[in-house]
Design an enzyme around this catalytic site. Structure first.
Site, PDB file in Angstrom:
ATOM      1  CD  GLU A 120      -2.978  -0.329   0.308  1.00  0.00           C
ATOM      2  OE1 GLU A 120      -2.850  -0.521  -1.095  1.00  0.00           O
ATOM      3  OE2 GLU A 120      -4.175   0.149   0.429  1.00  0.00           O
ATOM      4  CB  THR A 168      -5.146   7.007  -1.848  1.00  0.00           C
ATOM      5  OG1 THR A 168      -6.071   6.001  -2.254  1.00  0.00           O
ATOM      6  CG2 THR A 168      -5.310   6.964  -0.438  1.00  0.00           C
TER       7      THR A 168
HETATM    8  N1  HSE Z   1      -7.954   5.225   5.038  1.00  0.00           N
HETATM    9  C1  HSE Z   1      -7.517   5.414   3.922  1.00  0.00           C
HETATM   10  C2  HSE Z   1      -7.870   6.878   3.363  1.00  0.00           C
HETATM   11  C3  HSE Z   1      -7.875   4.586   2.832  1.00  0.00           C
HETATM   12  O1  HSE Z   1      -9.184   7.212   3.617  1.00  0.00           O
HETATM   13  O2  HSE Z   1      -7.151   7.530   3.020  1.00  0.00           O
HETATM   14  C4  HSE Z   1      -7.585   4.810   1.431  1.00  0.00           C
HETATM   15  O3  HSE Z   1      -8.246   3.689   0.560  1.00  0.00           O
END
Ligand code: HSE
Length: 291
Positions: A120, A168
């Site tokens: 990730e 993201t």
């Molecule tokens: N928790 C992370 C965000 C997940 O919301 O940035 C991204 O898939």
């Protein structure tokens, strides 16, 4: 050759930013691995043109390195990249399960969580585990203090994906750096309600617990048509709607028997705004599975 099906996931659930996650029955990636002197990757399927096959830049390359498990890895994408449905996490988790088996590394699913999270980091710049944990363990997961708590949960879900991409990295730019104590108190209340709701498979408590949150209100501005689609889903009987992960997918918690009408209402709402979308009628499901 070994094959693993790795599910889409939804992180945050409104009140649990970087903490909560659920595995979804569908969509899913399919990962195939075979031993090789060095790691090579091929990617096919939805959005594959946007995914680098260079192992240094692909989420599964880091996983192969971490497990010291060089392989030819075929990724058949069912989870669209930049959808908010844990696309990179599905590939990372699937590769972790497949390579662990291929090389007989003997790691438990829990031990694979930080390994898949390294994948990730390649994609988002941060090794958050809130998507890889449910992708590996299934059900509802809570990532806190470097540990994962897993709860068996089963609820009907609609995930509605508008034809837009939110990275993201971009969605993390809008995350507030601080929050008023009133908002923190409210969010803790919602998160607690949601967690209890998951232990009871109670769509009403889970839906209520997804309200608000400190991060979601900032992110909805990145999703054209969010407000209309959310209202439409609630009118059609969804018990709660929020942004799935970093978006743009909307996650709607449903009751038994109303997924179809919730999905239809969301699709119509996006359509009325001239935004193409697709809806997955799905459910909280199991983690990555070896064929
Ligand atoms: N928790 C992370 C965000 C997940 O919301 O940035 C991204 O898939």
């Amino acid at each position: 050759m070994l094959t693993v099906r790795a599910p889409a996931t939804s992180a945050n659930l409104g009140s649990g930013f970087d903490v909560f996650g659920i595995a979804l029955d569908r969509p899913a990636d399919v990962i195939r691995v075979e031993r090789a002197p060095e790691t090579t990757i091929t990617v096919t399927g939805v959005g594959s043109q946007y995914i680098p096959e260079d192992p240094a830049k692909n989420t599964v390359g880091a996983v192969a390195d971490a497990l010291d498990a060089p392989a030819h890895i075929e990724i058949d994408k069912g989870v669209r990249p930049s959808s908010g449905l844990g696309s990179s996490a599905a590939s990372a988790a699937g590769a972790a399960v497949a390579l662990n088996e291929l090389y007989d590394r003997g790691r438990s699913r829990e031990e694979l969580v930080p390994i898949a999270a390294e994948g990730e980091e390649v994609v988002s710049g941060i090794a958050h585990a809130d998507n890889v944990a449910p992708a590996l363990l299934g059900g509802f997961t809570i990532v806190a203090g470097g540990e994962v708590v897993r709860v068996d949960a089963s609820l009907p879900i609609v995930a509605c994906l508008p034809e837009a991409s939110v990275s993201t990295r971009d969605a993390r730019e809008v995350v507030p750096r601080s929050a008023p104590i009133e908002d923190v108190v409210e969010t803790v209340g919602h998160a607690s309600t949601l967690a209890v709701g998951m232990t009871r498979d109670d769509p009403k408590l889970v839906g209520r617990g997804m309200d608000g949150g400190i991060v979601t209100p900032e992110r909805v501005a990145l999703i054209e048509g969010y407000g209309d689609a959310r209202e439409a889903a609630l009118d059609a009987g969804a018990t709660g709607v929020t942004v799935s992960g970093a978006g743009p997918t909307l996650l709607a918690v449903c009751r038994e028997g109303n997924r179809r009408s919730v999905a239809g209402a969301m699709l119509d709402a996006f359509d009325a705004r001239g935004v193409e979308s697709r809806a997955y009628q799905t459910a909280i499901g199991e983690g990555a599975r070896l064929y």
